[in-house]
Design a protein around this motif. Sequence first.
Motif, PDB file in Angstrom:
ATOM      1  N   LEU A  17       0.827  -1.198   0.000  1.00 18.89           N
ATOM      2  CA  LEU A  17       0.000   0.000   0.000  1.00 18.89           C
ATOM      3  C   LEU A  17       0.859   1.245   0.000  1.00 18.89           C
ATOM      4  O   LEU A  17       0.598   2.205  -0.733  1.00 18.89           O
ATOM      5  N   LEU A  18       1.908   1.243   0.823  1.00 18.71           N
ATOM      6  CA  LEU A  18       2.797   2.387   0.883  1.00 18.71           C
ATOM      7  C   LEU A  18       3.536   2.574  -0.434  1.00 18.71           C
ATOM      8  O   LEU A  18       3.711   3.695  -0.921  1.00 18.71           O
ATOM      9  N   ALA A  19       3.958   1.455  -1.017  1.00 19.68           N
ATOM     10  CA  ALA A  19       4.665   1.531  -2.293  1.00 19.68           C
ATOM     11  C   ALA A  19       3.759   2.070  -3.384  1.00 19.68           C
ATOM     12  O   ALA A  19       4.162   2.877  -4.216  1.00 19.68           O
ATOM     13  N   GLY A  20       2.481   1.607  -3.386  1.00 19.76           N
ATOM     14  CA  GLY A  20       1.544   2.097  -4.374  1.00 19.76           C
ATOM     15  C   GLY A  20       1.288   3.580  -4.221  1.00 19.76           C
ATOM     16  O   GLY A  20       1.206   4.319  -5.199  1.00 19.76           O
ATOM     17  N   LYS A  21       1.185   4.041  -2.973  1.00 18.37           N
ATOM     18  CA  LYS A  21       0.978   5.464  -2.730  1.00 18.37           C
ATOM     19  C   LYS A  21       2.164   6.274  -3.216  1.00 18.37           C
ATOM     20  O   LYS A  21       2.010   7.321  -3.845  1.00 18.37           O
ATOM     21  N   ALA A  22       3.369   5.769  -2.929  1.00 21.75           N
ATOM     22  CA  ALA A  22       4.575   6.479  -3.365  1.00 21.75           C
ATOM     23  C   ALA A  22       4.654   6.535  -4.883  1.00 21.75           C
ATOM     24  O   ALA A  22       5.030   7.552  -5.463  1.00 21.75           O
ATOM     25  N   THR A  23       4.283   5.416  -5.529  1.00 19.27           N
ATOM     26  CA  THR A  23       4.309   5.389  -6.990  1.00 19.27           C
ATOM     27  C   THR A  23       3.327   6.381  -7.581  1.00 19.27           C
ATOM     28  O   THR A  23       3.621   7.084  -8.547  1.00 19.27           O
ATOM     29  N   ALA A  24       2.115   6.442  -7.000  1.00 19.69           N
ATOM     30  CA  ALA A  24       1.112   7.384  -7.497  1.00 19.69           C
ATOM     31  C   ALA A  24       1.564   8.822  -7.316  1.00 19.69           C
ATOM     32  O   ALA A  24       1.385   9.662  -8.199  1.00 19.69           O
ATOM     33  N   GLU A  25       2.181   9.116  -6.140  1.00 22.28           N
ATOM     34  CA  GLU A  25       2.666  10.467  -5.907  1.00 22.28           C
ATOM     35  C   GLU A  25       3.782  10.812  -6.874  1.00 22.28           C
ATOM     36  O   GLU A  25       3.847  11.918  -7.411  1.00 22.28           O
ATOM     37  N   ALA A  26       4.663   9.844  -7.131  1.00 23.20           N
ATOM     38  CA  ALA A  26       5.767  10.097  -8.063  1.00 23.20           C
ATOM     39  C   ALA A  26       5.253  10.336  -9.471  1.00 23.20           C
ATOM     40  O   ALA A  26       5.804  11.139 -10.216  1.00 23.20           O
ATOM     41  N   ALA A  27       4.177   9.638  -9.822  1.00 22.84           N
ATOM     42  CA  ALA A  27       3.640   9.791 -11.178  1.00 22.84           C
ATOM     43  C   ALA A  27       3.048  11.170 -11.411  1.00 22.84           C
ATOM     44  O   ALA A  27       2.994  11.648 -12.532  1.00 22.84           O
ATOM     45  N   THR A  28       2.542  11.796 -10.310  1.00 19.52           N
ATOM     46  CA  THR A  28       1.930  13.106 -10.471  1.00 19.52           C
ATOM     47  C   THR A  28       2.887  14.229 -10.108  1.00 19.52           C
ATOM     48  O   THR A  28       2.506  15.393 -10.152  1.00 19.52           O
ATOM     49  N   THR A  29       4.104  13.907  -9.722  1.00 14.02           N
ATOM     50  CA  THR A  29       5.075  14.923  -9.358  1.00 14.02           C
ATOM     51  C   THR A  29       5.995  15.172 -10.540  1.00 14.02           C
ATOM     52  O   THR A  29       6.482  14.251 -11.159  1.00 14.02           O
ATOM     53  N   ALA A  30       6.223  16.424 -10.849  1.00 17.56           N
ATOM     54  CA  ALA A  30       7.092  16.776 -11.971  1.00 17.56           C
ATOM     55  C   ALA A  30       7.949  17.962 -11.566  1.00 17.56           C
ATOM     56  O   ALA A  30       7.572  18.734 -10.679  1.00 17.56           O
ATOM     57  N   PRO A  31       9.121  18.133 -12.163  1.00 15.12           N
ATOM     58  CA  PRO A  31       9.977  19.268 -11.839  1.00 15.12           C
ATOM     59  C   PRO A  31       9.260  20.593 -12.078  1.00 15.12           C
ATOM     60  O   PRO A  31       8.373  20.690 -12.929  1.00 15.12           O
ATOM     61  N   ALA A  32       9.669  21.600 -11.336  1.00 19.55           N
ATOM     62  CA  ALA A  32       9.026  22.912 -11.450  1.00 19.55           C
ATOM     63  C   ALA A  32       9.133  23.464 -12.862  1.00 19.55           C
ATOM     64  O   ALA A  32       8.196  24.083 -13.376  1.00 19.55           O
ATOM     65  N   TRP A  33      10.300  23.227 -13.521  1.00 21.59           N
ATOM     66  CA  TRP A  33      10.473  23.762 -14.866  1.00 21.59           C
ATOM     67  C   TRP A  33       9.472  23.179 -15.841  1.00 21.59           C
ATOM     68  O   TRP A  33       9.040  23.852 -16.787  1.00 21.59           O
ATOM     69  N   SER A  34       9.064  21.902 -15.619  1.00 23.71           N
ATOM     70  CA  SER A  34       8.122  21.280 -16.542  1.00 23.71           C
ATOM     71  C   SER A  34       6.740  21.915 -16.411  1.00 23.71           C
ATOM     72  O   SER A  34       6.035  22.084 -17.403  1.00 23.71           O
ATOM     73  N   TRP A  35       6.367  22.280 -15.180  1.00 20.81           N
ATOM     74  CA  TRP A  35       5.077  22.938 -15.011  1.00 20.81           C
ATOM     75  C   TRP A  35       5.111  24.357 -15.551  1.00 20.81           C
ATOM     76  O   TRP A  35       4.096  24.860 -16.037  1.00 20.81           O
ATOM     77  N   ARG A  36       6.270  25.005 -15.486  1.00 27.22           N
ATOM     78  CA  ARG A  36       6.386  26.320 -16.125  1.00 27.22           C
ATOM     79  C   ARG A  36       6.208  26.197 -17.633  1.00 27.22           C
ATOM     80  O   ARG A  36       5.589  27.059 -18.270  1.00 27.22           O
ATOM     81  N   ALA A  37       6.749  25.123 -18.198  1.00 20.19           N
ATOM     82  CA  ALA A  37       6.575  24.887 -19.637  1.00 20.19           C
ATOM     83  C   ALA A  37       5.112  24.643 -19.977  1.00 20.19           C
ATOM     84  O   ALA A  37       4.608  25.123 -20.993  1.00 20.19           O
ATOM     85  N   VAL A  38       4.418  23.889 -19.116  1.00 16.95           N
ATOM     86  CA  VAL A  38       2.992  23.636 -19.337  1.00 16.95           C
ATOM     87  C   VAL A  38       2.220  24.944 -19.345  1.00 16.95           C
ATOM     88  O   VAL A  38       1.389  25.191 -20.223  1.00 16.95           O
ATOM     89  N   ARG A  39       2.503  25.813 -18.365  1.00 19.68           N
ATOM     90  CA  ARG A  39       1.800  27.100 -18.309  1.00 19.68           C
ATOM     91  C   ARG A  39       2.141  27.965 -19.513  1.00 19.68           C
ATOM     92  O   ARG A  39       1.279  28.651 -20.068  1.00 19.68           O
ATOM     93  N   ALA A  40       3.418  27.927 -19.943  1.00 21.20           N
ATOM     94  CA  ALA A  40       3.822  28.731 -21.107  1.00 21.20           C
ATOM     95  C   ALA A  40       3.111  28.272 -22.371  1.00 21.20           C
ATOM     96  O   ALA A  40       2.858  29.071 -23.282  1.00 21.20           O
ATOM     97  N   LEU A  41       2.764  26.985 -22.436  1.00 23.50           N
ATOM     98  CA  LEU A  41       2.085  26.439 -23.610  1.00 23.50           C
ATOM     99  C   LEU A  41       0.565  26.489 -23.483  1.00 23.50           C
ATOM    100  O   LEU A  41      -0.143  25.918 -24.297  1.00 23.50           O
ATOM    101  N   GLY A  42       0.092  27.168 -22.454  1.00 19.76           N
ATOM    102  CA  GLY A  42      -1.348  27.365 -22.308  1.00 19.76           C
ATOM    103  C   GLY A  42      -2.011  26.499 -21.262  1.00 19.76           C
ATOM    104  O   GLY A  42      -3.146  26.761 -20.872  1.00 19.76           O
ATOM    105  N   GLY A  43      -1.324  25.434 -20.817  1.00 16.73           N
ATOM    106  CA  GLY A  43      -1.894  24.580 -19.781  1.00 16.73           C
ATOM    107  C   GLY A  43      -3.166  23.862 -20.189  1.00 16.73           C
ATOM    108  O   GLY A  43      -4.000  23.529 -19.350  1.00 16.73           O
ATOM    109  N   GLU A  44      -3.316  23.594 -21.478  1.00 14.73           N
ATOM    110  CA  GLU A  44      -4.554  22.964 -21.960  1.00 14.73           C
ATOM    111  C   GLU A  44      -4.563  21.455 -21.735  1.00 14.73           C
ATOM    112  O   GLU A  44      -3.545  20.780 -21.883  1.00 14.73           O
ATOM    113  N   ASN A  45      -5.725  20.962 -21.427  1.00 10.60           N
ATOM    114  CA  ASN A  45      -5.986  19.538 -21.372  1.00 10.60           C
ATOM    115  C   ASN A  45      -5.768  18.933 -22.767  1.00 10.60           C
ATOM    116  O   ASN A  45      -6.209  19.483 -23.766  1.00 10.60           O
ATOM    117  N   VAL A  46      -5.082  17.805 -22.845  1.00 12.57           N
ATOM    118  CA  VAL A  46      -4.748  17.209 -24.135  1.00 12.57           C
ATOM    119  C   VAL A  46      -5.998  16.860 -24.951  1.00 12.57           C
ATOM    120  O   VAL A  46      -5.999  16.965 -26.186  1.00 12.57           O
TER     121      VAL A  46
END
Length: 221
Positions: A17-46
């Motif tokens: 359970l703990l491993a699954g939680k960690a995996t899910a958190e890791a999957a939704t965590t991204a470097p700050a620069w990547s989220w800045r890129a998302v915002r620069a590109l409009g942040g649109e849903n694919v």
Amino acid sequence: MGTLTKQAVLKTATRPLLAGKATAEAATTAPAWSWRAVRALGGENVVDVLTRQHRQIKLGFLRAALPGPGRRRNFDRLMRLLAVHEAAEEAHVHPVARRALRHGRMLAARRRDEEKHAKELLIALWRTGPDGAGYLRRLNEVRRTVSQHAAREEREEFAALGKAVSPARLRMLGAEVKLTQAYAPTRPHRWVNNEATNKLAAPVLGPVDRVLDAFRHRDAS
């Protein structure tokens, strides 16, 4: 059962359970620069990005059928939009669907088969060109095939992705699609039809296609 034994059992039972939680958190965590890129590109849903492009493609077919001096320009725009749209889907969207959706492998395989067939028709249309014999017949054949494919994507794939994938991941995927389309090939290539070949071909064929486009437009002006 001793205290030490109880602790060991509890630790063993909760580890997945703990491993699954960690995996899910890791999957939704991204470097700050990547989220800045998302915002620069409009942040649109694919899903919003690709659905809007489906509407643009539908309109592009209508414009490419119009007679007159603008037909070549409308034809080139349509071919470019179709090429970069499919490249981004094959490189990013279908692989995510294959992993995230129930029956994802089957759905992704169906979409790849449809896109492979459409690409063969597109290559024939590209070779015919807007001034060639049988142009309108080939254009209409491609239009029907692409329209049916887009409708299946929206019904079977996009709707399911919206439910199975987090909003943050969908926005990140939207940014990946836009970045890929910025340098993807601008014309159909027969052997570029899956995730690996699209990612390998984009840095090579994308710039080559754009140079050829520039020369062709210069000669036409």
